[in-house]
Design a protein around this motif. Structure first.
Motif, PDB file in Angstrom:
ATOM      1  N   ALA A   2       0.830  -1.206   0.000  1.00 27.57           N
ATOM      2  CA  ALA A   2       0.000   0.000   0.000  1.00 27.57           C
ATOM      3  C   ALA A   2       0.865   1.256   0.000  1.00 27.57           C
ATOM      4  O   ALA A   2       0.530   2.248  -0.653  1.00 27.57           O
ATOM      5  CB  ALA A   2      -0.950  -0.009   1.197  1.00 27.57           C
ATOM      6  N   LYS A   3       1.986   1.231   0.709  1.00 26.78           N
ATOM      7  CA  LYS A   3       2.878   2.398   0.724  1.00 26.78           C
ATOM      8  C   LYS A   3       3.452   2.638  -0.666  1.00 26.78           C
ATOM      9  O   LYS A   3       3.499   3.780  -1.137  1.00 26.78           O
ATOM     10  CB  LYS A   3       4.013   2.215   1.734  1.00 26.78           C
ATOM     11  CG  LYS A   3       4.954   3.418   1.724  1.00 26.78           C
ATOM     12  CD  LYS A   3       5.962   3.392   2.811  1.00 26.78           C
ATOM     13  CE  LYS A   3       6.901   4.563   2.830  1.00 26.78           C
ATOM     14  NZ  LYS A   3       6.702   5.668   1.966  1.00 26.78           N
ATOM     15  N   PHE A   4       3.875   1.586  -1.335  1.00 27.28           N
ATOM     16  CA  PHE A   4       4.409   1.710  -2.682  1.00 27.28           C
ATOM     17  C   PHE A   4       3.348   2.297  -3.620  1.00 27.28           C
ATOM     18  O   PHE A   4       3.628   3.209  -4.394  1.00 27.28           O
ATOM     19  CB  PHE A   4       4.886   0.346  -3.198  1.00 27.28           C
ATOM     20  CG  PHE A   4       5.252   0.349  -4.652  1.00 27.28           C
ATOM     21  CD1 PHE A   4       6.430   0.935  -5.088  1.00 27.28           C
ATOM     22  CD2 PHE A   4       4.405  -0.214  -5.597  1.00 27.28           C
ATOM     23  CE1 PHE A   4       6.759   0.968  -6.432  1.00 27.28           C
ATOM     24  CE2 PHE A   4       4.733  -0.203  -6.941  1.00 27.28           C
ATOM     25  CZ  PHE A   4       5.912   0.390  -7.360  1.00 27.28           C
ATOM     26  N   LEU A   5       2.120   1.778  -3.536  1.00 30.77           N
ATOM     27  CA  LEU A   5       1.055   2.264  -4.405  1.00 30.77           C
ATOM     28  C   LEU A   5       0.678   3.711  -4.078  1.00 30.77           C
ATOM     29  O   LEU A   5       0.368   4.495  -4.979  1.00 30.77           O
ATOM     30  CB  LEU A   5      -0.161   1.350  -4.309  1.00 30.77           C
ATOM     31  CG  LEU A   5       0.067  -0.056  -4.884  1.00 30.77           C
ATOM     32  CD1 LEU A   5      -1.137  -0.947  -4.612  1.00 30.77           C
ATOM     33  CD2 LEU A   5       0.368   0.009  -6.372  1.00 30.77           C
ATOM     34  N   ALA A   6       0.734   4.079  -2.799  1.00 31.01           N
ATOM     35  CA  ALA A   6       0.495   5.480  -2.426  1.00 31.01           C
ATOM     36  C   ALA A   6       1.584   6.371  -3.013  1.00 31.01           C
ATOM     37  O   ALA A   6       1.297   7.461  -3.533  1.00 31.01           O
ATOM     38  CB  ALA A   6       0.434   5.615  -0.907  1.00 31.01           C
ATOM     39  N   ASP A   7       2.827   5.900  -2.949  1.00 31.73           N
ATOM     40  CA  ASP A   7       3.935   6.676  -3.520  1.00 31.73           C
ATOM     41  C   ASP A   7       3.802   6.816  -5.032  1.00 31.73           C
ATOM     42  O   ASP A   7       4.066   7.884  -5.595  1.00 31.73           O
ATOM     43  CB  ASP A   7       5.281   6.031  -3.165  1.00 31.73           C
ATOM     44  CG  ASP A   7       5.623   6.141  -1.683  1.00 31.73           C
ATOM     45  OD1 ASP A   7       5.008   6.970  -0.979  1.00 31.73           O
ATOM     46  OD2 ASP A   7       6.504   5.375  -1.235  1.00 31.73           O
ATOM     47  N   VAL A   8       3.404   5.743  -5.695  1.00 33.85           N
ATOM     48  CA  VAL A   8       3.180   5.800  -7.147  1.00 33.85           C
ATOM     49  C   VAL A   8       2.073   6.801  -7.460  1.00 33.85           C
ATOM     50  O   VAL A   8       2.175   7.586  -8.414  1.00 33.85           O
ATOM     51  CB  VAL A   8       2.846   4.398  -7.714  1.00 33.85           C
ATOM     52  CG1 VAL A   8       2.334   4.485  -9.140  1.00 33.85           C
ATOM     53  CG2 VAL A   8       4.065   3.488  -7.636  1.00 33.85           C
ATOM     54  N   THR A   9       1.030   6.808  -6.640  1.00 30.73           N
ATOM     55  CA  THR A   9      -0.075   7.745  -6.838  1.00 30.73           C
ATOM     56  C   THR A   9       0.406   9.193  -6.697  1.00 30.73           C
ATOM     57  O   THR A   9       0.006  10.064  -7.462  1.00 30.73           O
ATOM     58  CB  THR A   9      -1.213   7.455  -5.840  1.00 30.73           C
ATOM     59  OG1 THR A   9      -1.607   6.091  -5.976  1.00 30.73           O
ATOM     60  CG2 THR A   9      -2.413   8.340  -6.100  1.00 30.73           C
ATOM     61  N   VAL A  10       1.293   9.443  -5.744  1.00 30.49           N
ATOM     62  CA  VAL A  10       1.859  10.793  -5.574  1.00 30.49           C
ATOM     63  C   VAL A  10       2.632  11.190  -6.828  1.00 30.49           C
ATOM     64  O   VAL A  10       2.483  12.312  -7.332  1.00 30.49           O
ATOM     65  CB  VAL A  10       2.761  10.869  -4.322  1.00 30.49           C
ATOM     66  CG1 VAL A  10       3.526  12.178  -4.290  1.00 30.49           C
ATOM     67  CG2 VAL A  10       1.940  10.691  -3.064  1.00 30.49           C
ATOM     68  N   ARG A  64      -3.481   5.225   1.818  1.00 27.40           N
ATOM     69  CA  ARG A  64      -3.093   5.654   3.166  1.00 27.40           C
ATOM     70  C   ARG A  64      -3.921   4.911   4.220  1.00 27.40           C
ATOM     71  O   ARG A  64      -3.384   4.500   5.247  1.00 27.40           O
ATOM     72  CB  ARG A  64      -3.262   7.172   3.314  1.00 27.40           C
ATOM     73  CG  ARG A  64      -2.212   7.975   2.551  1.00 27.40           C
ATOM     74  CD  ARG A  64      -2.489   9.471   2.620  1.00 27.40           C
ATOM     75  NE  ARG A  64      -2.553   9.981   3.980  1.00 27.40           N
ATOM     76  CZ  ARG A  64      -1.508  10.391   4.682  1.00 27.40           C
ATOM     77  NH1 ARG A  64      -0.304  10.369   4.139  1.00 27.40           N
ATOM     78  NH2 ARG A  64      -1.659  10.852   5.911  1.00 27.40           N
ATOM     79  N   HIS A  65      -5.196   4.742   3.951  1.00 29.83           N
ATOM     80  CA  HIS A  65      -6.050   3.993   4.891  1.00 29.83           C
ATOM     81  C   HIS A  65      -5.591   2.543   5.003  1.00 29.83           C
ATOM     82  O   HIS A  65      -5.675   1.953   6.087  1.00 29.83           O
ATOM     83  CB  HIS A  65      -7.522   4.071   4.464  1.00 29.83           C
ATOM     84  CG  HIS A  65      -8.157   5.382   4.764  1.00 29.83           C
ATOM     85  ND1 HIS A  65      -8.769   5.669   5.954  1.00 29.83           N
ATOM     86  CD2 HIS A  65      -8.244   6.508   4.013  1.00 29.83           C
ATOM     87  CE1 HIS A  65      -9.223   6.910   5.933  1.00 29.83           C
ATOM     88  NE2 HIS A  65      -8.913   7.439   4.761  1.00 29.83           N
TER      89      HIS A  65
END
Length: 129
Positions: A2-10, A64-65
């Motif tokens: 999830a952190k990786f995907l959040a970073d990709v989204t950023v 993030r959730h």
């Protein structure tokens, strides 16, 4: 994950902001991209001046959730840009500069589109050998 995907989204969100700001200049080279830029710019204005949520912010909040974190405080721009990249007090001036930059890029696209036949019909020298 999830952190990786959040970073990709950023990263995608930042690239979208760059497209909104400077995509008109890319359309100088590839004129058909102006339609994508126009949609992106209209969408950027819509999510910043109305209560319509940005899907990229919603996606980052989802990831993030997944990590046990809350929503971005104040949204993407407030969290990543205001006070970090530039002071929030600069926002009115940045808005004016952004409008000028996008308008200038559109004038350039129009100018290049208008004169595209001149470039196509220009006689080019033939080099032998």
């Amino acid at each position: 994950m999830a952190k990786f995907l959040a970073d990709v989204t950023v990263v995608v969100h930042i690239l979208a902001l760059v497209l909104i700001g400077f995509g008109g200049f890319v359309a100088w080279r590839w004129p058909k991209l102006i339609f994508i830029h126009m949609f992106a710019a209209a969408w950027g204005v819509l999510v910043n001046v109305t209560p319509v949520p940005c899907p990229l912010t919603a996606l980052e909040n989802y990831f993030r959730h997944q990590q046990g974190l809350g929503d971005l405080p104040g949204g993407f721009n407030s969290y990543y840009l205001y006070g970090t990249v530039f002071p929030q007090s600069w926002l009115p001036a940045i808005g004016i500069v952004a409008i000028v930059v996008v308008t200038y890029s559109y004038v350039g696209v129009y100018h290049r589109w208008r004169h595209r036949h001149d470039e196509e019909t220009q006689v080019r020298p033939v080099h032998l050998g």
